[in-house]
Motif scaffolding. Structure first.
Motif, PDB file in Angstrom:
ATOM      1  N   LEU A 169      10.196   2.141  -0.340  1.00  0.00           N
ATOM      2  CA  LEU A 169       9.974   1.355   1.427  1.00  0.00           C
ATOM      3  C   LEU A 169       8.286   1.833   1.258  1.00  0.00           C
ATOM      4  N   VAL A 170       8.219   3.351   0.999  1.00  0.00           N
ATOM      5  CA  VAL A 170       7.191   3.670   1.044  1.00  0.00           C
ATOM      6  C   VAL A 170       5.850   3.010   0.622  1.00  0.00           C
ATOM      7  N   LEU A 171       6.392   3.055  -0.417  1.00  0.00           N
ATOM      8  CA  LEU A 171       5.130   1.762  -1.595  1.00  0.00           C
ATOM      9  C   LEU A 171       5.210   0.904  -0.979  1.00  0.00           C
ATOM     10  N   GLY A 172       5.761  -0.037   0.184  1.00  0.00           N
ATOM     11  CA  GLY A 172       5.309  -1.127   0.367  1.00  0.00           C
ATOM     12  C   GLY A 172       5.240  -1.256   1.238  1.00  0.00           C
ATOM     13  N   VAL A 173       4.929  -0.086   2.196  1.00  0.00           N
ATOM     14  CA  VAL A 173       4.217   0.674   3.246  1.00  0.00           C
ATOM     15  C   VAL A 173       2.093   0.329   2.556  1.00  0.00           C
ATOM     16  N   ALA A 174       2.024   1.512   1.963  1.00  0.00           N
ATOM     17  CA  ALA A 174       1.142   1.332   1.205  1.00  0.00           C
ATOM     18  C   ALA A 174       0.330   0.178   0.787  1.00  0.00           C
ATOM     19  N   GLY A 175       1.160  -0.918   0.240  1.00  0.00           N
ATOM     20  CA  GLY A 175       0.730  -1.835  -0.978  1.00  0.00           C
ATOM     21  C   GLY A 175       0.272  -2.679   0.850  1.00  0.00           C
ATOM     22  N   TRP A 176       1.010  -2.293   1.708  1.00  0.00           N
ATOM     23  CA  TRP A 176       0.251  -3.481   3.121  1.00  0.00           C
ATOM     24  C   TRP A 176      -1.791  -2.783   3.768  1.00  0.00           C
ATOM     25  N   VAL A 177      -1.293  -1.674   3.551  1.00  0.00           N
ATOM     26  CA  VAL A 177      -2.849  -0.865   3.161  1.00  0.00           C
ATOM     27  C   VAL A 177      -3.821  -1.463   2.233  1.00  0.00           C
ATOM     28  N   ILE A 178      -3.112  -1.507   1.492  1.00  0.00           N
ATOM     29  CA  ILE A 178      -4.209  -2.438   0.691  1.00  0.00           C
ATOM     30  C   ILE A 178      -4.889  -3.499   0.656  1.00  0.00           C
ATOM     31  N   ALA A 179      -3.872  -4.524   1.148  1.00  0.00           N
ATOM     32  CA  ALA A 179      -4.013  -5.784   0.975  1.00  0.00           C
ATOM     33  C   ALA A 179      -4.826  -5.495   2.308  1.00  0.00           C
TER      34      ALA A 179
END
Length: 343
Positions: free
Chosen positions: A201-211
């Motif tokens: 789930l934390v990786l998912g949040v990080a992915g949104w920031v990267i996008a």
């Protein structure tokens, strides 16, 4: 939200999210290895299904976010570019394992099957691009076909662990997947999986920031979506695969290392399905440019070389790595150079 940030803050957010991905990726390799032992799934299955999907989550969010924002090129090139980058990471891991060629020592029929499955999946989007534009509720049929192939492949992968019909020839360099008895007896699989899901789930949040950061970098610096997607977001969101692969090799979990890369690549192809559902202006496959299609061909070529290496199982090659690793690094290096030159 990100539109109001200055460029230094945009790059700072991008770097911070990349660091989160890197740190969690380091921890997830060891945890996945213990889950493989405590659940009895084995390294190849855990790597190909659980670890591969988990470490791809940040990339999934990047592609889906880009598609929802109408950025078809960024969504497509992020997923496909990640496949090429992660396959190159496997070649880098081969340079770390000094006992023999990694593809020789990690011999496992499950990984061979997964590589062949990935090759099949990569043909589907290529076929969608080359056939007439069609969509139902703005979704191309190829996106549904990809999900069907993946689910059928996942079922066969799990079944192959229990009922293998092929077995690799043993050599003194072959490393077998032997569970750690202490891990198997003392650790609670449910707790391990809960921690693993929390990290996802934390990786998912990080992915949104990267996008969000990548979209601002693309617009403000006037860069092509293929360049940013294939060489920036794809590489950054693939950092978990690099870290987990190197960590798994150092732990001696070779089947986990190879399976994690191949399984992650298969899951990355499903980025296209999610992106096609998220892209509301018609078929995603007919909204991309030639630069995006270029990375699809690169990924297919590198996967074919990897599959050949898994079948041939060369013990040693130049620099104590296999010729397939040399070829994969050469293909990726050449593709990066060409993409940077063409813009």
């Amino acid at each position: 939200m990100f539109e109001s940030l200055s460029m230094p803050l945009v790059f700072g957010a991008f770097a911070l999210a990349a660091l989160v991905v890197l740190v969690l990726g380091t921890k997830m390799a060891g945890l996945a290895d213990r889950i493989a032992d405590s659940t009895g799934l084995g390294e190849a299955v855990t790597g190909g299904l659980l670890l591969g999907a988990a470490t791809s989550l940040s990339g999934t969010v990047v592609s889906l976010t880009a598609a929802l924002d109408g950025r078809a090129g960024l969504a497509f090139s992020n997923g496909i570019g990640g496949i090429a980058a992660q396959t190159a990471f496997l070649a880098l891991a081969d340079t770390v394992y000094r006992k023999a060629n990694l593809e020789h020592s990690a011999a496992d029929v499950t990984n061979v099957f997964q590589a062949a499955l990935l090759s099949l999946m990569l043909v589907v989007p290529l076929g969608a691009v080359l056939t007439p534009d069609m969509s139902f509720w703005a979704v191309h049929p190829a996106s549904v076909v990809l999900v069907v192939i993946y689910l059928m492949g996942a079922y066969r992968t799990a079944d192959m662990k229990e009922n293998p019909m092929w077995k690799a020839v043993d050599t003194k360099e072959t490393r077998h997947d032997t569970p750690d008895e202490e891990t198997t007896s003392k650790e609670d699989p449910k707790r391990q999986i809960a921690v693993f899901v929390a990290m996802m789930l934390v990786l998912g949040v990080a992915g949104w920031v990267i996008a969000q950061s990548a979209e601002q970098i693309t617009d403000r610096m006037d860069l092509s979506a293929a360049l940013v997607g294939a060489l920036m977001t794809a590489v950054v969101t693939s950092l978990p695969e690099l870290v987990t692969t190197l960590a798994a090799v150092r732990r001696g979990a070779l089947q986990l290392a190879v399976g994690g890369i191949i399984g992650g690549n298969s899951f990355d192809v499903l980025f296209l399905t999610l992106s096609d559902f998220g892209y509301r202006d018609g078929s995603l496959y007919h909204a991309i440019g030639q630069g995006d299609l270029f990375w699809l061909i690169v990924g297919q070529a590198m996967t074919a070389v990897l599959l050949l290496g898994l079948i041939v199982r060369e013990k040693q090659g130049p620099g104590n790595i296999g010729w397939e690793s040399v070829l994969m690094l050469s293909i990726y290096g050449g593709a990066v150079g060409f993409q940077a030159w063409s813009g």
